[in-house]
Structures are given as structure tokens and as C-alpha cells.
Write a protein that holds these residues in place. Sequence first.
Motif, short mmCIF file in Angstrom:
data_model
loop_
_atom_site.label_atom_id
_atom_site.label_comp_id
_atom_site.label_asym_id
_atom_site.label_seq_id
_atom_site.Cartn_x
_atom_site.Cartn_y
_atom_site.Cartn_z
N PRO A 169 -17.48 -3.67 -4.89
CA PRO A 169 -17.14 -3.12 -3.57
C PRO A 169 -15.72 -3.43 -3.12
CG PRO A 169 -19.32 -4.12 -3.52
CD PRO A 169 -18.70 -4.49 -4.84
N LEU A 170 -15.21 -4.62 -3.49
CA LEU A 170 -13.83 -4.96 -3.15
C LEU A 170 -12.87 -4.00 -3.83
CD1 LEU A 170 -11.43 -6.62 -2.16
CD2 LEU A 170 -11.90 -8.27 -4.00
N LEU A 171 -13.04 -3.74 -5.13
CA LEU A 171 -12.16 -2.82 -5.83
C LEU A 171 -12.29 -1.40 -5.29
CD1 LEU A 171 -11.60 -5.20 -7.67
CD2 LEU A 171 -11.88 -3.68 -9.65
N GLU A 172 -13.51 -1.00 -4.95
CA GLU A 172 -13.71 0.34 -4.39
C GLU A 172 -12.98 0.49 -3.06
OE1 GLU A 172 -17.93 0.47 -4.43
OE2 GLU A 172 -18.05 1.40 -6.43
N ALA A 173 -12.97 -0.58 -2.28
CA ALA A 173 -12.25 -0.54 -1.01
C ALA A 173 -10.75 -0.58 -1.24
CB ALA A 173 -12.68 -1.71 -0.12
N ALA A 174 -10.31 -1.46 -2.15
CA ALA A 174 -8.88 -1.65 -2.37
C ALA A 174 -8.20 -0.39 -2.88
CB ALA A 174 -8.65 -2.81 -3.33
N ARG A 175 -8.89 0.38 -3.70
CA ARG A 175 -8.24 1.57 -4.24
C ARG A 175 -7.91 2.59 -3.15
NH1 ARG A 175 -13.32 4.41 -7.50
NH2 ARG A 175 -14.66 4.75 -5.68
N ASP A 176 -8.56 2.47 -2.00
CA ASP A 176 -8.32 3.41 -0.90
C ASP A 176 -7.60 2.77 0.28
OD1 ASP A 176 -9.63 5.52 -2.24
OD2 ASP A 176 -11.58 4.80 -1.56
N TRP A 177 -7.11 1.54 0.11
CA TRP A 177 -6.39 0.89 1.20
C TRP A 177 -5.17 1.71 1.61
CZ3 TRP A 177 -6.08 -4.87 -0.81
CH2 TRP A 177 -7.26 -5.55 -0.47
N HIS A 178 -4.88 1.66 2.91
CA HIS A 178 -3.65 2.23 3.46
C HIS A 178 -2.99 1.14 4.30
CE1 HIS A 178 -4.40 6.43 2.29
NE2 HIS A 178 -5.67 6.19 2.57
N PRO A 179 -2.07 0.38 3.69
CA PRO A 179 -1.44 -0.70 4.47
C PRO A 179 -0.81 -0.14 5.74
CG PRO A 179 -0.90 -0.88 2.14
CD PRO A 179 -1.57 0.44 2.32
#
Length: 496
Positions: free
Chosen positions: A236-246
Amino acid sequence: MSEETAERGADDRSDASGSGSDDPDGSANADGDDNADAPSGSAALEHVLETVRDRVDPDPDERDRLRKVADRLAERAADAATDRAPDADVVQVGSTARNTWISGDRDIDLFVRFPPELDRDTLEEYGLAVGHATLPDGHEEYAEHPYVKGTVEGFDIDVVPCFRLESATDIRSAVDRTPFHNSYLLERLDDDLAADVRLTKQFLKGIGVYGSDLRTRGFSGFLTELLVCEYGGFRPLLEAARDWHPQVELDPEDHGEASFDDPLVVIDPTDPERNVAAVCSSANVARLQHYAREFLEEPAIEYFEPDDPASLSESQLQEHLKRRGTTPVAIRFDAPDLVEDQLYPQLRKSLDGVTTGLDDRGFDVFRATAMANDDGSNGHGLLFVELAVDERPTVERHDGPPVHVKGHAEGFYDAYTADSDVYGPFIEGGRYVTERRREFTTARAFLESDRLFDVGLGAHVETALEDDYEVLVGDDVTALLAEFGAELRRYFEPVP
């Protein structure tokens, strides 16, 4: 001091619902072939994760050996501490206390908590006495205050004094936070999440972004645990990180009281005034995003294996220089005797100063990097700059004020009219212009001059350069390969 015990960031909370080790959806083997050599989809991801778990999970014997050493030393430290302050106690902190350590790690962090009534000098005195009583063969090191470090049965031990406080907001030094972080995470990390922390740490190591030191500027151990707890596991962390928008903002305890400018913000659950991820560079946040996408798209064990490139050969370096058509210049000097967390910020500041100085003089900087030789042989520092332009004409253009700005215009005109070494002044586009002699026609001339010390260098780097340094230009940089061959390969063969 180990990374977990020295970390200035924070901990995290988990409203996690699972470990992130999702069950395969079965789609990869819909035809019933259980003997497929190359699993795909979720089955491929689980195959990779199980393989990595076998590598990173400590086995029962390793856990038992660590536990026995930690318990024995904690008891020894507690006896020595209570002899000096009856209300003192000892807590084990860090990854080995929270079951998030990777097999082969050897850090045992013992924090000796003294009552807050003690003054700072007494804390340091008692802390060192307890450290030496616990580790008779240990040596003193210094973070925010001194502590004792040693090795017992192959384990690296830190015995660190701190104050026992009611709240992390009452801390007197950064290490006082660590027991609060430890307690917070112990309440939230179950066995599944701890296993996913180990996977995440190894993934971050594999892609080169693990570590809160100021050389790496990546993800600390504490931050990694917080992220796994917050998102509920590795996947879940990687799934979230791939869509991060800083800017990415996480506030585990909903403090909602502070604002930060960092690309990743994780509010310390025990101290709302701190961003646990403050040290993370924007480049490393982006790297996690990049490799999260790649790994989820096509899982492979290689993402968990740190890159250790071989040295670039002389012929390979010359081929890169020929293909690129740029001019490399390098400043090599004896590196200041500083720990990395002091050295690398100074190297970066010095590199910024040098590149600005080169750009300002028309030697267009293409790319640049700073590095230090840490193999113990020579202790050199290096500022490496690649230039699009290495040589400039003898004259340079100097624009003056518009002619209609009478005071400034007359002053400019009079000053340069009296200078026989310039062309002009003449008028172009409504303003005075002169063409005057350029101070430096080559990058080497500038870098070897005293004007180098006007560009804003790190204080200790400046002192080192005042003692001595050498400038290497063009093919001469091949002389750097013996010391910096691997770093130069990373530079000339870059990856995300």
C-alpha cells in the motif's frame, strides 16, 4: 550512534488495516498450471516478496543471540545507572527493540533515562560512567552530547543518556525524543507490519534512498516505520507513493498545527513542531515514486539489491568525454576532518558557490557534483563540474544604464571614456555599452585564482583550499579514477 537512536525526526501512528502482503488474485495461474516457471501479476509480486523476506528476516537463532546480549547489557546498564540515580532506568530502542531490524544488522541501542532534576553536566557525567560500566572496552563519541559505543559478540552497542520526561515537547536534546518514538511505534507495529517495515527498508536501500544522514538525505528508519504504519504495509505504501503529488502531507495524530515547505511532510506524532521527513531531498522523494511505479509494474528482486558499480575505466571515461563534447573541470583537495553530516553540507555549499562563479563568468555549467573519498586512503574531497563552455573571448560586453537616466548614465560614460582599455562607450538600444577586457578567459584561470575564494565556500572547505588544491581540466580528470572511479561511473551513467 546508530541511525534510529540519533534520528531527529519522529514516529508514526498506524490506522493500518493489514500488512500489505495481499493474497495473489489467482489471475496469473488461471489455467491451473501450478508449476509455471515465471509467475506474473500479483503472484509475481508475492514471489519476489517471499524471496526477499527469506533474506531480510532474522532467523530464530539470530534473534535469540541478540536478545541475550541486549538483556545482559541492559541489566548491567540499569545497575550502574541506579547506583548514581535511584530513579534512573534503561530502555532498549531502535529497530532491534521493535522487531524491524534486517538480518545482519548489529545495532543495539540502550537509552539510559535519568530524572529531569539533573542538570546537563551531571547527565553527561553519569551517562558516560554508565556507558563505560556497561561497555568496559567502549569508546566515547559525541552527538548532541557524549555517549559510549562499543562492540559485544559482534553487535554494535550504543549506551546513550537522556532525560526521562513526560512529553516529547519538553525535550532538552534531540535524543530525548527517541523513547517517545519507541513507545509510540511499539503500540502500533504488529508482526505483519514489522515484516513489511523490513521489506520497505530493504527496498529503500536497494534504490539508494535509505538513510537520514546528510550525505544521503533519504528515508530514516523511523520515517520508514511511520510510513508503513500510516499506509498499512509495504505494497500500500508503494501504491500510494507512485501517485504522490508533492507537497505530500501526513499527520498521523491530526495535530494540524504546523506548516512546512518540504516535499514530504510527516508530522511527528509526539511533537507537532517537527517534520520527520525534513531531511528527505526532493530528488529522493521522486526516486521512491519512480521505483514504486517500476516495481509494481514489473516486480523484480533487483530492486532490493543496492547498486555497487565498478570503477569507470580510463577508456570508458574518455569515450564519455568524446561523445559529450563538454569540458570537465575538477577541484581536488584534502578533505576537512569532519564527520559526513558536517562534510557533505559544506561540499554542497562549496559546489553551489563554484558553479555560480563559473556561470557568472560565462563558463556555462552543464552539470556538477561533489564527492569525498571515504575509503581511508587519501581523504580527498572533489568538486566536479562539467562545462558547456571552457574558454571565452578576451573581451566581454558590459551594459550600462539607459542614456536618459542622466546621473547614472553620465557617471558610466565618464568612467569608461577615461579607460583606454575598453571599446566604447557606444549606444545600443538606448543605453550605453562597453566591451571590456574579460578577467578570466578560461575556467582554469578562474579556479586557480584568488577569486575562487569570493564565491561562498563552506568554511572548512575554504580552509582546506587555502592550504592547497589542484585543478584538473579535460582529459586530466582521468587521474581521478583511482579514487573516484565508481562515483564517476554514477555521474556519467546516471539512472533515476
